[in-house]
Design a protein around this motif. Structure first.
Motif, PDB file in Angstrom:
ATOM      1  N   PRO A 116     -24.122  17.459 -25.393  1.00 22.73           N
ATOM      2  CA  PRO A 116     -23.705  18.132 -24.153  1.00 22.73           C
ATOM      3  C   PRO A 116     -23.436  17.135 -23.035  1.00 22.73           C
ATOM      4  O   PRO A 116     -23.927  16.001 -23.049  1.00 22.73           O
ATOM      5  N   PRO A 117     -22.672  17.566 -22.035  1.00 21.40           N
ATOM      6  CA  PRO A 117     -22.436  16.687 -20.894  1.00 21.40           C
ATOM      7  C   PRO A 117     -23.685  16.553 -20.018  1.00 21.40           C
ATOM      8  O   PRO A 117     -24.665  17.277 -20.203  1.00 21.40           O
ATOM      9  N   VAL A 118     -23.605  15.645 -19.090  1.00 24.14           N
ATOM     10  CA  VAL A 118     -24.705  15.412 -18.151  1.00 24.14           C
ATOM     11  C   VAL A 118     -24.150  15.603 -16.739  1.00 24.14           C
ATOM     12  O   VAL A 118     -23.203  14.927 -16.344  1.00 24.14           O
ATOM     13  N   SER A 119     -24.737  16.539 -15.988  1.00 26.41           N
ATOM     14  CA  SER A 119     -24.259  16.819 -14.637  1.00 26.41           C
ATOM     15  C   SER A 119     -25.234  16.254 -13.607  1.00 26.41           C
ATOM     16  O   SER A 119     -26.398  15.997 -13.897  1.00 26.41           O
ATOM     17  N   SER A 120     -24.725  16.086 -12.408  1.00 34.40           N
ATOM     18  CA  SER A 120     -25.565  15.619 -11.302  1.00 34.40           C
ATOM     19  C   SER A 120     -25.090  16.272 -10.013  1.00 34.40           C
ATOM     20  O   SER A 120     -23.925  16.654  -9.882  1.00 34.40           O
ATOM     21  N   ALA A 144     -21.637  18.872  -4.153  1.00 33.86           N
ATOM     22  CA  ALA A 144     -20.751  19.094  -5.290  1.00 33.86           C
ATOM     23  C   ALA A 144     -21.505  18.775  -6.576  1.00 33.86           C
ATOM     24  O   ALA A 144     -22.460  17.993  -6.567  1.00 33.86           O
ATOM     25  N   VAL A 145     -21.073  19.401  -7.663  1.00 32.54           N
ATOM     26  CA  VAL A 145     -21.626  19.107  -8.989  1.00 32.54           C
ATOM     27  C   VAL A 145     -20.595  18.281  -9.748  1.00 32.54           C
ATOM     28  O   VAL A 145     -19.444  18.690  -9.896  1.00 32.54           O
ATOM     29  N   SER A 146     -21.002  17.108 -10.192  1.00 31.78           N
ATOM     30  CA  SER A 146     -20.128  16.274 -11.025  1.00 31.78           C
ATOM     31  C   SER A 146     -20.762  16.153 -12.402  1.00 31.78           C
ATOM     32  O   SER A 146     -21.963  16.391 -12.572  1.00 31.78           O
ATOM     33  N   ALA A 147     -19.958  15.802 -13.373  1.00 30.02           N
ATOM     34  CA  ALA A 147     -20.477  15.705 -14.739  1.00 30.02           C
ATOM     35  C   ALA A 147     -19.670  14.704 -15.543  1.00 30.02           C
ATOM     36  O   ALA A 147     -18.494  14.446 -15.257  1.00 30.02           O
ATOM     37  N   ALA A 191     -27.857  23.331 -11.488  1.00 30.47           N
ATOM     38  CA  ALA A 191     -26.549  22.844 -11.951  1.00 30.47           C
ATOM     39  C   ALA A 191     -26.576  22.663 -13.457  1.00 30.47           C
ATOM     40  O   ALA A 191     -27.630  22.431 -14.062  1.00 30.47           O
ATOM     41  N   LYS A 192     -25.399  22.774 -14.045  1.00 30.94           N
ATOM     42  CA  LYS A 192     -25.230  22.456 -15.464  1.00 30.94           C
ATOM     43  C   LYS A 192     -23.743  22.250 -15.725  1.00 30.94           C
ATOM     44  O   LYS A 192     -22.900  22.531 -14.859  1.00 30.94           O
ATOM     45  N   ALA A 193     -23.432  21.749 -16.918  1.00 36.22           N
ATOM     46  CA  ALA A 193     -22.041  21.534 -17.313  1.00 36.22           C
ATOM     47  C   ALA A 193     -21.866  21.919 -18.771  1.00 36.22           C
ATOM     48  O   ALA A 193     -22.841  21.992 -19.545  1.00 36.22           O
ATOM     49  N   ILE A 194     -20.619  22.161 -19.172  1.00 34.26           N
ATOM     50  CA  ILE A 194     -20.276  22.493 -20.563  1.00 34.26           C
ATOM     51  C   ILE A 194     -19.058  21.679 -20.943  1.00 34.26           C
ATOM     52  O   ILE A 194     -18.184  21.425 -20.101  1.00 34.26           O
TER      53      ILE A 194
END
Length: 393
Positions: A116-120, A144-147, A191-194
């Motif tokens: 999975p990706p890693v968001s910050s 903002a959420v970046s990944a 936060a999370k990412a896909i």
């Protein structure tokens, strides 16, 4: 005569001279290009047996289909296959029909991404970090959420979307910047990412504190003023100083960042310590700013400074001067008069006038006075209402 006997029937399958044709299809998730698949993406094989022409589908039938990954051994195909390991892979396959016609081995490539990706959470400015670790932002601080999708064994399908939630709200797609709600205090950002093949990061959260309250600044003068009918007047040596405090709002305060001031409409300067003001009429504006950019509304105060002492004159009735010394008859009246000159357009006026005779104690001058016969020394001087004292004469 009897008709000729019919030709004998060919043995079963004699009309099938072609091997089967096998195709591979990927299910979901699937992302074009490489193509990218996940460890859960099903790969299915389908075979058709042709007889004499490719595509006629009239062969004796498929006896078996086999598959292998990369350089592995072939296995009989019975159900959808998956490839668990991240990286680039070849899926090899072939089929054999009932007459033993074997298809040449075919292969299809795919890149497996199972990571999975890693968001910050990206925190813009202004922001402040307290010594105790709390992160404080202002009402205008952009978040903002970046990944990033990590490359594992050369495989990364890329980030498909990022999600964010504030406090108890649901996670929702977050492609743009946002600010905290308009309530000071603690807020939780999840936060999370896909990625493009459905690998979903486990949601994580951080606590930020919003401070929307501006500081409050107090101005202090080093001495009390003389309150004239036209307003306060301060004397020479006046020093001005500020104290500022950032009020706690929602249980948090970023703290004062700086105080700034300007005299008479000039350029603003950052306050570093007590300062003076030149003689004349002055206007002072000032404000403070906290650690996350909350600026106090500018305050202003007008005042006057009188830094010039009075000037006193001694007069002797019937007196004269001989060889630089004042002479007067015994019992002659001595009188004092003082004026406070205007300087910079400001004069506070004479406050009091004193004198002493022959080194004695000071006396307040109220009316002319006399001296007995002999040599005498008279010392005198005035002080104005702003406290400026004339040098004794």
């Amino acid at each position: 005569p009897l008709p000729p006997a019919p030709a004998p029937l060919p043995p079963p399958g004699a009309a099938d001279s072609l091997p089967p044709r096998t195709t591979l299809a990927f299910g979901s998730p699937f992302f074009g290009g490489a193509p990218f698949i996940s460890p859960n993406t099903p790969a299915t094989l389908a075979a058709v047996d042709d007889a004499r022409a490719v595509g006629d589908g009239a062969g004796v039938g498929v006896a078996s289909t086999q598959w292998a990954v990369d350089d592995g051994a072939f296995s009989a195909y019975g159900a959808a296959i998956t490839v668990p390991a991240d990286g680039s892979h070849w899926i090899r396959f072939r089929s054999v029909d009932a007459m033993g016609h074997a298809e040449d081995v075919r292969a299809s490539s795919a890149v497996v991404d199972g990571t999975p990706p890693v968001s910050s959470l990206e925190i813009g400015t202004p922001k402040a970090v307290l010594a105790t670790g709390e992160i404080i932002v202002g009402p205008e601080t952009l978040l903002a959420v970046s990944a990033a999708d990590p490359v594992v064994n050369g495989a990364a399908s890329g980030v498909a979307a990022t999600f964010a939630a504030v406090d108890d709200g649901p996670l929702a797609p977050s492609a743009a910047t946002f600010v905290l709600p308009a309530a000071d205090g603690a807020h939780t950002i999840a936060a999370k990412a896909i990625d493009n093949v459905g690998n979903e990061e486990t949601a994580h959260s951080a606590t930020l504190y919003r401070d929307g309250a501006a500081p409050v600044t107090a101005l202090a003068f080093s001495a009390a003023p003389y309150t004239s009918p036209s307003g306060p007047i301060y004397g020479a040596g006046l020093l001005l100083s500020f104290t500022a405090a950032d009020p706690v709002s929602g249980g948090i305060a970023a703290g004062v960042h700086h105080t700034e001031y300007a005299l008479d409409g000039g350029a603003a300067a950052e306050y570093a310590g007590p300062f003076g003001a030149a003689e004349g009429s002055r206007t002072l504006s000032y404000r403070s700013v906290d650690g996350v950019g909350n600026a106090e509304a500018s305050r202003a105060v007008s005042f006057r400074v009188d830094a010039t002492p009075p000037m006193t004159t001694l007069s002797v009735a019937g007196g004269s001067t001989l060889f630089g010394e004042d002479l007067a008859a015994a019992g002659s009246a001595l009188s004092l008069s003082a004026v406070d000159p205007a300087s910079g357009g400001v004069a506070s006026g004479v406050g009091n006038l004193v004198y002493s005779v022959d080194g004695g104690a000071d006396r307040a001058y109220t009316a002319p006075f006399t001296l007995g016969a002999g040599r005498h020394t008279v010392s005198f001087g005035a002080v104005d209402n702003a406290g400026n004292a004339e040098d004794r004469r």
